[in-house]
Every structure is written in structure tokens, then in C-alpha cells.
Design an enzyme around this catalytic site. Sequence first.
Site, PDB file in Angstrom:
ATOM      1  N   ASP A   1      -6.943  -6.459   4.002  1.00 32.06           N
ATOM      2  CA  ASP A   1      -6.302  -5.142   4.037  1.00 32.06           C
ATOM      3  C   ASP A   1      -6.413  -4.569   5.442  1.00 32.06           C
ATOM      4  O   ASP A   1      -7.512  -4.337   5.933  1.00 32.06           O
ATOM      5  CB  ASP A   1      -6.989  -4.224   3.022  1.00 32.06           C
ATOM      6  CG  ASP A   1      -6.402  -2.819   2.993  1.00 32.06           C
ATOM      7  OD1 ASP A   1      -5.420  -2.560   3.709  1.00 32.06           O
ATOM      8  OD2 ASP A   1      -6.930  -1.977   2.253  1.00 32.06           O
ATOM      9  N   GLY A   2      -5.250  -4.356   6.073  1.00 37.16           N
ATOM     10  CA  GLY A   2      -5.234  -3.717   7.384  1.00 37.16           C
ATOM     11  C   GLY A   2      -4.466  -4.503   8.418  1.00 37.16           C
ATOM     12  O   GLY A   2      -4.856  -5.622   8.767  1.00 37.16           O
ATOM     13  N   GLY A   3      -3.336  -3.972   8.868  1.00 29.78           N
ATOM     14  CA  GLY A   3      -2.572  -4.626   9.913  1.00 29.78           C
ATOM     15  C   GLY A   3      -1.874  -5.896   9.482  1.00 29.78           C
ATOM     16  O   GLY A   3      -1.480  -6.713  10.326  1.00 29.78           O
TER      17      GLY A   3
ATOM     18  N   GLY B   1       1.103  -2.282   4.152  1.00 26.16           N
ATOM     19  CA  GLY B   1       1.617  -0.921   4.037  1.00 26.16           C
ATOM     20  C   GLY B   1       2.894  -0.726   4.825  1.00 26.16           C
ATOM     21  O   GLY B   1       4.001  -0.802   4.292  1.00 26.16           O
ATOM     22  N   SER B   2       2.748  -0.501   6.121  1.00 21.24           N
ATOM     23  CA  SER B   2       3.912  -0.253   6.974  1.00 21.24           C
ATOM     24  C   SER B   2       4.874  -1.430   6.985  1.00 21.24           C
ATOM     25  O   SER B   2       6.089  -1.243   7.101  1.00 21.24           O
ATOM     26  CB  SER B   2       3.450   0.039   8.409  1.00 21.24           C
ATOM     27  OG  SER B   2       2.569   1.146   8.444  1.00 21.24           O
TER      28      SER B   2
ATOM     29  N   HIS C   1      -1.081  -1.119  -4.215  1.00 18.46           N
ATOM     30  CA  HIS C   1      -2.391  -0.821  -3.656  1.00 18.46           C
ATOM     31  C   HIS C   1      -2.514   0.684  -3.441  1.00 18.46           C
ATOM     32  O   HIS C   1      -1.699   1.296  -2.739  1.00 18.46           O
ATOM     33  CB  HIS C   1      -2.557  -1.557  -2.327  1.00 18.46           C
ATOM     34  CG  HIS C   1      -3.933  -1.530  -1.772  1.00 18.46           C
ATOM     35  ND1 HIS C   1      -4.944  -2.368  -2.205  1.00 18.46           N
ATOM     36  CD2 HIS C   1      -4.491  -0.758  -0.803  1.00 18.46           C
ATOM     37  CE1 HIS C   1      -6.041  -2.123  -1.521  1.00 18.46           C
ATOM     38  NE2 HIS C   1      -5.800  -1.145  -0.673  1.00 18.46           N
TER      39      HIS C   1
ATOM     40  N   GLY D   1      -9.673   3.910   6.778  1.00 18.08           N
ATOM     41  CA  GLY D   1      -9.436   5.338   6.935  1.00 18.08           C
ATOM     42  C   GLY D   1      -8.006   5.715   7.243  1.00 18.08           C
ATOM     43  O   GLY D   1      -7.544   6.772   6.826  1.00 18.08           O
ATOM     44  N   PHE D   2      -7.286   4.846   7.938  1.00 21.17           N
ATOM     45  CA  PHE D   2      -5.922   5.187   8.324  1.00 21.17           C
ATOM     46  C   PHE D   2      -5.028   3.954   8.271  1.00 21.17           C
ATOM     47  O   PHE D   2      -5.463   2.850   8.604  1.00 21.17           O
ATOM     48  CB  PHE D   2      -5.882   5.773   9.742  1.00 21.17           C
ATOM     49  CG  PHE D   2      -6.590   7.092   9.862  1.00 21.17           C
ATOM     50  CD1 PHE D   2      -5.930   8.282   9.598  1.00 21.17           C
ATOM     51  CD2 PHE D   2      -7.924   7.142  10.228  1.00 21.17           C
ATOM     52  CE1 PHE D   2      -6.592   9.496   9.692  1.00 21.17           C
ATOM     53  CE2 PHE D   2      -8.594   8.351  10.333  1.00 21.17           C
ATOM     54  CZ  PHE D   2      -7.924   9.533  10.062  1.00 21.17           C
ATOM     55  N   GLY D   3      -3.775   4.160   7.879  1.00 23.02           N
ATOM     56  CA  GLY D   3      -2.807   3.083   7.886  1.00 23.02           C
ATOM     57  C   GLY D   3      -2.219   2.910   9.280  1.00 23.02           C
ATOM     58  O   GLY D   3      -2.415   3.722  10.175  1.00 23.02           O
ATOM     59  N   GLY D   4      -1.483   1.804   9.448  1.00 18.16           N
ATOM     60  CA  GLY D   4      -0.780   1.570  10.695  1.00 18.16           C
ATOM     61  C   GLY D   4      -1.626   1.086  11.847  1.00 18.16           C
ATOM     62  O   GLY D   4      -1.163   1.057  12.995  1.00 18.16           O
TER      63      GLY D   4
ATOM     64  N   MET E   1      -9.259   7.979  -0.570  1.00 19.07           N
ATOM     65  CA  MET E   1     -10.170   8.377   0.506  1.00 19.07           C
ATOM     66  C   MET E   1     -10.637   9.811   0.278  1.00 19.07           C
ATOM     67  O   MET E   1      -9.844  10.656  -0.141  1.00 19.07           O
ATOM     68  CB  MET E   1      -9.465   8.277   1.862  1.00 19.07           C
ATOM     69  CG  MET E   1      -8.819   6.932   2.144  1.00 19.07           C
ATOM     70  SD  MET E   1      -8.043   6.889   3.782  1.00 19.07           S
ATOM     71  CE  MET E   1      -7.028   5.416   3.636  1.00 19.07           C
TER      72      MET E   1
ATOM     73  N   MET F   1     -12.308   4.137  -1.039  1.00 18.95           N
ATOM     74  CA  MET F   1     -13.008   4.384   0.218  1.00 18.95           C
ATOM     75  C   MET F   1     -13.661   5.754   0.110  1.00 18.95           C
ATOM     76  O   MET F   1     -13.235   6.733   0.745  1.00 18.95           O
ATOM     77  CB  MET F   1     -12.027   4.290   1.388  1.00 18.95           C
ATOM     78  CG  MET F   1     -11.579   2.872   1.661  1.00 18.95           C
ATOM     79  SD  MET F   1     -10.264   2.743   2.898  1.00 18.95           S
ATOM     80  CE  MET F   1      -8.829   2.882   1.834  1.00 18.95           C
TER      81      MET F   1
ATOM     82  N   ASP G   1      -4.876   3.540  -1.977  1.00 19.77           N
ATOM     83  CA  ASP G   1      -6.024   3.841  -1.120  1.00 19.77           C
ATOM     84  C   ASP G   1      -6.561   5.229  -1.446  1.00 19.77           C
ATOM     85  O   ASP G   1      -5.895   6.239  -1.190  1.00 19.77           O
ATOM     86  CB  ASP G   1      -5.620   3.784   0.349  1.00 19.77           C
ATOM     87  CG  ASP G   1      -5.361   2.363   0.807  1.00 19.77           C
ATOM     88  OD1 ASP G   1      -6.275   1.529   0.681  1.00 19.77           O
ATOM     89  OD2 ASP G   1      -4.249   2.085   1.294  1.00 19.77           O
TER      90      ASP G   1
ATOM     91  N   SER H   1       0.832  -1.197   0.000  1.00 17.78           N
ATOM     92  CA  SER H   1       0.000   0.000   0.000  1.00 17.78           C
ATOM     93  C   SER H   1       0.869   1.251   0.000  1.00 17.78           C
ATOM     94  O   SER H   1       1.648   1.478   0.931  1.00 17.78           O
ATOM     95  CB  SER H   1      -0.909   0.015   1.226  1.00 17.78           C
ATOM     96  OG  SER H   1      -1.585   1.256   1.321  1.00 17.78           O
TER      97      SER H   1
ATOM     98  N   HIS I   1      -8.340   0.993  -4.348  1.00 14.13           N
ATOM     99  CA  HIS I   1      -9.344   0.706  -3.323  1.00 14.13           C
ATOM    100  C   HIS I   1     -10.062   2.007  -3.001  1.00 14.13           C
ATOM    101  O   HIS I   1      -9.498   2.899  -2.370  1.00 14.13           O
ATOM    102  CB  HIS I   1      -8.631   0.131  -2.095  1.00 14.13           C
ATOM    103  CG  HIS I   1      -9.518  -0.117  -0.930  1.00 14.13           C
ATOM    104  ND1 HIS I   1      -9.026  -0.385   0.340  1.00 14.13           N
ATOM    105  CD2 HIS I   1     -10.876  -0.150  -0.794  1.00 14.13           C
ATOM    106  CE1 HIS I   1     -10.021  -0.558   1.172  1.00 14.13           C
ATOM    107  NE2 HIS I   1     -11.155  -0.421   0.513  1.00 14.13           N
TER     108      HIS I   1
ATOM    109  N   MET J   1     -11.876  -5.940   5.004  1.00 14.15           N
ATOM    110  CA  MET J   1     -11.073  -5.020   5.805  1.00 14.15           C
ATOM    111  C   MET J   1     -10.770  -5.666   7.147  1.00 14.15           C
ATOM    112  O   MET J   1     -11.688  -6.132   7.840  1.00 14.15           O
ATOM    113  CB  MET J   1     -11.801  -3.698   6.009  1.00 14.15           C
ATOM    114  CG  MET J   1     -11.983  -2.866   4.749  1.00 14.15           C
ATOM    115  SD  MET J   1     -10.409  -2.382   4.001  1.00 14.15           S
ATOM    116  CE  MET J   1      -9.653  -1.424   5.342  1.00 14.15           C
TER     117      MET J   1
END
Length: 220
Positions: free
Chosen positions: A173-175, A195-196, A31, A140-143, A35, A66, A33, A8, A64, A135
Site C-alpha cells: 500500500d502506497g505509491g 489510489g491515485s 480499500h 497518513g497521506f495518499g499520492g 485515520m 491507521m 483508509d 483506495s 485499513h 506500507m
Amino acid sequence: MAVQISPSILAADFARLADEAAAVPNADWLHVDVMDYHFVPNLTLGLPVVEALRKATETPLDCHLMISDPDRWAPQYAEAGAGSVTIHAEAAKAPVRTLREIRWLGARAGLALNPATPVEPYADLLGEIDMLLLMTVEPGFGGQKFLDVVLPKLRRARELVTRHGGNVWLQVDGGVDAGTIERCAEAGADVFVAGSAVYGASDPKAAIDALRAAAERAAS
């Protein structure tokens, strides 16, 4: 289904996006994002960035959306060169029409579900999509920290996809990182947004290789 890794760029350096894309030549997708500060409380990238990235990299773009009006905007992302365009079930007013238009324009069509959105009501749409995105954080937010509560839904989604019999990818997607990707793969995911875990690593390319190997071990 082969494991696919989609870094991401939300976690990348926005001032150096072309360089950041080049830093992950082993990625299956990039990816993106999108928003709009309406559907989610954050504002990120839009069509101009997608158009610019398409010219700067050969890696296909996984967009993606959002956003609050995906029926209006999703086709434009396909026209801008995205290889995959995912809309949120919670935001789309005419999902079948929009998903079909994305496909007609030559992109893969994806449907995303927030953590609290059940997957069963959308089983009849599996024939209209190429990818189902679950999800594993609130969008809404990464990390953010991975939500284990989504794993049972992921297993149910895999059962529905298998029963359907089509070639539908199952994305999370996420974490997603070295500590969670194996659990996602064991539950049935085959496409992983990170992402991170990628762009926060000292060697993003090596991070992708490590994530892919972990997912493949868990899926085998």
C-alpha cells in the site's frame, strides 16, 4: 496466489462514494483508509462511512486502520460489515487477541507494518493473520512516492510466508501504479492497493485491468 487489486477510496470523490465504488466493478476489494489524526497526522473516514458503503456496494471492504487504539475499534469494523480489517503492529497493544476477535466476527484479519518496521519479529503471528500489509510509503497521506527501500523487506516477507505454509496474502500500500506494481509483484506481493493510479485515471475500470495485467506478467 491470484493477483488482487484494491482501489483506495482515499483518492476518490468523497461526495460521490457510492458512484465511485460503482466505477470499479472489476475491483477485488475497496480499500478504506481509516485515520484518526493520532497514529497518523490525517483524519479521514470512520465507522458510519463503512456502514453506508457496505449497503451501497457488493465489493468487499478492505479496512485499513491507521489509528491509535485498534484493539478497541477493530472489532467494530468487522461488525460493520468489513470483509477484511487490518491493524498496525506499531499501534496494537494486544494484537493476538484483536486479530482473533476480527476473525471470530467473520472478517479476514490483517497486520500492517510501517516502512521502517522489520517483518521478522512478527513471523510468529503469521498463524493469526490472513494478510500481511507492508506500507510502501509513510502512512497518513495518499499520492506519495513509492519507497523502493521496502522491496527487500517484501522479499523477506514472502520467504517467511512461504516457509510458514499458510494461506497469508501479502499486500502493498502506497505509491502503487503502472511504474511500480511489477516490482512489487516480482518481490512477492499479491494484493495491491492503488489510489491515485485508479481514481486519478480517466477510466478507473481500465486502470484496474492494466494494473492487474502488469502484476500478473511480473508474477508469472
